[in-house]
Design an enzyme around this catalytic site. Structure first.
Site, PDB file in Angstrom:
ATOM      1  N   THR A   1       4.721 -18.666  -8.740  1.00  0.00           N
ATOM      2  CA  THR A   1       5.053 -17.258  -8.493  1.00  0.00           C
ATOM      3  C   THR A   1       6.535 -17.165  -8.151  1.00  0.00           C
ATOM      4  O   THR A   1       7.167 -18.145  -7.755  1.00  0.00           O
ATOM      5  CB  THR A   1       4.232 -16.708  -7.326  1.00  0.00           C
ATOM      6  OG1 THR A   1       4.563 -17.447  -6.144  1.00  0.00           O
ATOM      7  CG2 THR A   1       2.746 -16.860  -7.586  1.00  0.00           C
TER       8      THR A   1
ATOM      9  N   GLU B   1      -0.355 -14.623 -11.321  1.00  0.00           N
ATOM     10  CA  GLU B   1      -1.745 -15.013 -11.073  1.00  0.00           C
ATOM     11  C   GLU B   1      -2.720 -14.486 -12.120  1.00  0.00           C
ATOM     12  O   GLU B   1      -3.913 -14.807 -12.076  1.00  0.00           O
ATOM     13  CB  GLU B   1      -2.195 -14.472  -9.697  1.00  0.00           C
ATOM     14  CG  GLU B   1      -1.561 -15.154  -8.506  1.00  0.00           C
ATOM     15  CD  GLU B   1      -0.217 -14.541  -8.105  1.00  0.00           C
ATOM     16  OE1 GLU B   1       0.405 -13.864  -8.962  1.00  0.00           O
ATOM     17  OE2 GLU B   1       0.203 -14.744  -6.947  1.00  0.00           O
TER      18      GLU B   1
ATOM     19  N   LYS C   1       6.248   4.066   5.572  1.00  0.00           N
ATOM     20  CA  LYS C   1       5.335   4.901   6.353  1.00  0.00           C
ATOM     21  C   LYS C   1       6.154   5.773   7.288  1.00  0.00           C
ATOM     22  O   LYS C   1       6.700   5.307   8.292  1.00  0.00           O
ATOM     23  CB  LYS C   1       4.343   4.053   7.140  1.00  0.00           C
ATOM     24  CG  LYS C   1       3.226   4.922   7.737  1.00  0.00           C
ATOM     25  CD  LYS C   1       1.958   4.133   8.008  1.00  0.00           C
ATOM     26  CE  LYS C   1       0.776   5.082   8.167  1.00  0.00           C
ATOM     27  NZ  LYS C   1      -0.477   4.372   8.415  1.00  0.00           N
TER      28      LYS C   1
ATOM     29  N   TRP D   1       2.510   8.086   3.803  1.00  0.00           N
ATOM     30  CA  TRP D   1       3.124   7.094   2.938  1.00  0.00           C
ATOM     31  C   TRP D   1       4.125   7.727   1.973  1.00  0.00           C
ATOM     32  O   TRP D   1       3.859   8.765   1.377  1.00  0.00           O
ATOM     33  CB  TRP D   1       2.063   6.357   2.118  1.00  0.00           C
ATOM     34  CG  TRP D   1       1.153   5.491   2.935  1.00  0.00           C
ATOM     35  CD1 TRP D   1      -0.175   5.708   3.161  1.00  0.00           C
ATOM     36  CD2 TRP D   1       1.494   4.291   3.620  1.00  0.00           C
ATOM     37  NE1 TRP D   1      -0.686   4.706   3.961  1.00  0.00           N
ATOM     38  CE2 TRP D   1       0.317   3.811   4.261  1.00  0.00           C
ATOM     39  CE3 TRP D   1       2.674   3.567   3.770  1.00  0.00           C
ATOM     40  CZ2 TRP D   1       0.288   2.659   5.026  1.00  0.00           C
ATOM     41  CZ3 TRP D   1       2.655   2.415   4.533  1.00  0.00           C
ATOM     42  CH2 TRP D   1       1.468   1.972   5.153  1.00  0.00           C
TER      43      TRP D   1
END
Lengths: 531, 531
Positions: free
Chosen positions: A184, A327, A430, A435
């Protein structure tokens, strides 16, 4: 009671047989530092079979990792075939990583031998003594002028192939055996290894051939700009082989001019890249004849709609979004216009194509909607999705108790199963208990004609908890005024989304895979705060 | 070392989840004896989940065979989903078989319960006491007026579904578990059972979505005329579900008029049938608006070029050939125009589309060329190809020592891997030491405008060993003269291929799957010889 079907494995050797038997006359074109090399698939496979025998000469054990530092090239394709089909594991490495990360990854993977493009030697050779397990370095001549180290561990690729007297028969593999390994990009914590199986590679390639997905066919000329060192270039080399497409590989010639010229000259029909690449080419559109393009895929980050609009207007084709991660092999979703979208106008169609779209066959996604808002963490399952990580870190926190991958992205699904990514979990802002999507805010800022790039991060705020900070790069030759940007955002987003702090920067720091490095921006913001 | 991918099975339950979650709004249309029924995929899957619970109510054990005698219908699709996903085996039966064959097949499969379309009861119910293992008969009302037997073993499908209080969760299956069973048409010896696995069904469906194959997409309206009782209707229902296509099912309304009307009314884009069906519709072309068709597949026998030309001229679309058999799921090859064919003229393109074409991804074919002529037995391998037969007869002689299926067809492969079928092994005519292809000869005879159908068999000949005998059916309202036919063949085939014996018949006897019954013709020829 079992079915009575043949127990033939889904393996890379089958892909190799197919392209050899049916499409040996089709072509692989590779750009070098100063030119271009053309081979038929028949030649590529014949060389791959010799390469497999060369891996035996190097005494590389079964299942050992063979590392590659390579551009997108014919020799890299030969490694894609020879290494897994001979029972070893292909470990592609990103040469743009920092030295420390490279040492960690090569050590974690315990690479036995490295294959390195000559032009990349300066990135790799200085670390050779830190790569504890590496016995040999095979240099692939990509036209680079870099000097070859005088060292007994070094051998040339063609010299090695020249030593082979007869090609190797493919190894017997189980389809669940490891075929390739990719780490990754490590935006959160250390890079982690994802170990693809023969089965996942073949299924992923087959999924890409679907007419509703990448629709790769024998008639295609596929140009993967996405690097072969990262997640198998989104599976495109294997898909091209399964379909019998021509492959055009840009090698080290990665300037926008070189990419566009190659696209036009070889009548490329399909290409895929991250937004940074499409953005780099955009100012040059109009000069190149791109009428052959039928689909261009933009992944790795959200598709900036202004960028897609430019491509549509200047080149006649919008960007199509696909979603995935290391992944996930990587493609999990790919956008498309379904029958339900027949009434949309051109702008709405382009916008829809710029969202991730529905999952491919065999891939499943769900939203962990903890609070009933329809928004939640995106989770993925399927035979092409990781169940764990290779090496030291099993990454158990990345999987749910029922085995689904926790992607770290926050998203929604519409009534037709079309995914929208709201944000990375950790990038959401936030503010006052609500959000703010950094992705949505960036997209609106980038719609301003004088903006080249924009990245939004959260900064601590005494009153609201967090507030967005916008880091903005002006378009070449333009200047930007932060109040003008705020005026631009008014009416496009809720007023409380509009950032008080806007930084005008010469560039946004990028990760090694070309994404905005919000980690670097956060460090920058923390530094400023401390001043 | 195994890859670290999720071990999710390729199973029918995954196909069911996909069509439910993404394509619940798309449609399944079924013709009944007197009308039409329309349902959404959401309704179909909800009913299939109830049906799975109903199979529990009937106490059908895991892995038991659930037999069906059904037309192409929504309820048959529900069985395609409910039976395998609940861990039982769907056994589709051909109601056109002789009573003796049906008894053999039901007994060999040991069917536990039968699902029967009401209009087919007269074919099935008289045999019920010969079907030793069958405990219950579930009648599906397809609009037929046939009387229901007053018998405790009989229950109505809707009544059964009404008894279910809640849908069943899918069973846990291994992807190699048996999912469905179909018997060969038994042109050589007794019918033999082929047991498909979940894995082979899912892989086959995925292969059909490829843009170079059937290219089934969300935008398609798929009308399988090929029967759902034979080889899963060539996999089309599962492919349609995976892609999210609409499905139009002709039910018992199988007249050419009904099929064409339904095709035009529902804007069908893709259909598949045997030559007899396409031939039956051909005289009616011109009246129906078939502009929506993008691909029509003709399999089961060679494509008569004259028929394909008629379709091209009258409906604007030629027939595309695909090759397969019960043992191969069934689709192994599908024709298409590749880049290598770009210079062909329209006639040559149509002729090419009328040949079997190259193998699909994951399917492999080879020619056992024993004498170096390039001609030999076609053999097939892959995860969707049988490794053996179910029940009493393992059919070992049908497989090579290395596990490939011996197809019994004789063929050639061209430089691009395109298959041509020369003949069935047993249908070749060996005359004066040279082979005559009955298929090629039939095709040339059928190119005569006054010929409706033609079948060629070998008859013993004192001088040449064998000579071809042509059995020819005149087109409606036309008469045929055998010398005229011979004149027609001169110049089209080698002079020694031209048959001395030509029989003008009112029809060619057919097998239960609609193919020419050369066995019956040989018996006829033997009878005449004896007179």
């Amino acid at each position: 009671m079992q079915g009575l079907m043949q127990d033939r494995p889904l393996d890379v050797a089958a892909v190799m047989r197919r392209v050899e038997q049916l499409f040996g006359h089709k072509r692989v074109v590779t750009a070098t530092v100063g030119g271009e090399v053309v081979a038929t698939w028949q030649q590529v496979v014949a060389r791959a079979r010799r390469l497999a025998a060369a891996l035996d000469l190097l005494e590389i054990p079964p299942q050992a990792r063979v590392g590659t530092f390579g551009w997108n090239s014919q020799r890299h394709v030969e490694l894609y075939l020879a290494v897994p089909s001979s029972g070893r594991v292909l470990h592609t490495l990103n040469h743009r990583l920092y030295a420390e990360e490279l040492v960690h990854i090569v050590t974690d993977a315990a690479d036995d031998v490295l294959f390195v493009d000559r032009s990349l030697l300066p990135r790799v050779w200085p670390l050779i003594d830190d790569f504890g397990t590496v016995r040999r370095v095979v240099v692939m001549d990509d036209g680079g002028a870099e000097e070859l180290p005088s060292d007994p561990r070094v051998v040339g690729y063609e010299e090695l192939l020249g030593r082979v007297t007869e090609p190797a028969p493919p190894a017997v593999v189980d389809e669940r055996d490891a075929a390739s390994l990719c780490y990754t990009s490590g935006t959160t914590g250390r890079p982690k290894g994802v170990l693809y199986s023969h089965r996942s590679i073949v299924l992923h390639a087959l999924m890409l051939l679907g007419v509703d997905n990448f629709a790769i066919s024998e008639r295609d000329v596929v140009m993967p700009i996405v690097p072969m060192f990262h997640v198998n270039a989104w599976g495109l080399p294997y898909a091209a082989m399964l379909a019998g497409a021509d492959l055009v590989l840009p090698g080290p010639a990665m300037t926008p001019e070189a990419l566009l010229g190659r696209m036009a000259r070889h009548r490329v029909t399909f290409s895929a890249a991250v937004p940074t690449i499409w953005r780099g080419m955009e100012p040059l559109l109009g000069d190149a004849d791109l009428a052959s393009l039928r689909m261009i895929v933009c992944g790795g980050s959200a598709v900036p709609d202004a960028l897609s609009r430019s491509w549509q207007e200047k080149a006649g084709i919008p960007l199509t979004n696909a979603w995935g991660m290391t992944e996930t092999s990587p493609v999990v979703t790919c956008s498309r216009l379904a029958t339900a979208h027949d009434d949309l106008d051109a702008d709405a169609r382009r916008t829809l194509l710029g969202t991730p779209g529905p999952p491919l066959p065999l891939a499943e996604i769900r939203i962990a909607d903890d609070d009933g808002t329809g928004i939640g963490e995106l989770q993925a399952a399927g035979p092409t999705i990781a169940a764990g990580y290779f090496g030291a870190d099993p990454g158990k926190s990345s999987f749910t108790p029922d085995g689904w991958l926790r992607t770290g992205d926050v998203g929604t699904l519409d009534q037709y199963g079309y995914l929208r990514i709201v944000d990375r979990t950790k990038d959401l802002v936030k503010s006052g208990g609500e959000w703010i999507s950094s992705v949505a805010l960036e997209n609106e800022i980038m719609a301003h004609p004088d903006v080249h790039e924009a990245a939004v991060i959260a900064v601590a705020d005494d009153r609201w908890g967090e507030r967005p900070l916008a880091c903005v790069v002006p378009a070449p030759g333009r200047t930007l005024d932060d109040q003008d940007l705020r005026d631009h955002l008014a009416g496009r987003v809720a007023s409380w989304w509009i950032p008080e702090q806007i930084w005008i920067l010469p560039e946004i720091p990028k990760t090694a895979t070309g994404k905005f490095s919000k980690t670097a921006l956060r460090a920058l913001a923390a530094g400023r705060d401390e001043r």
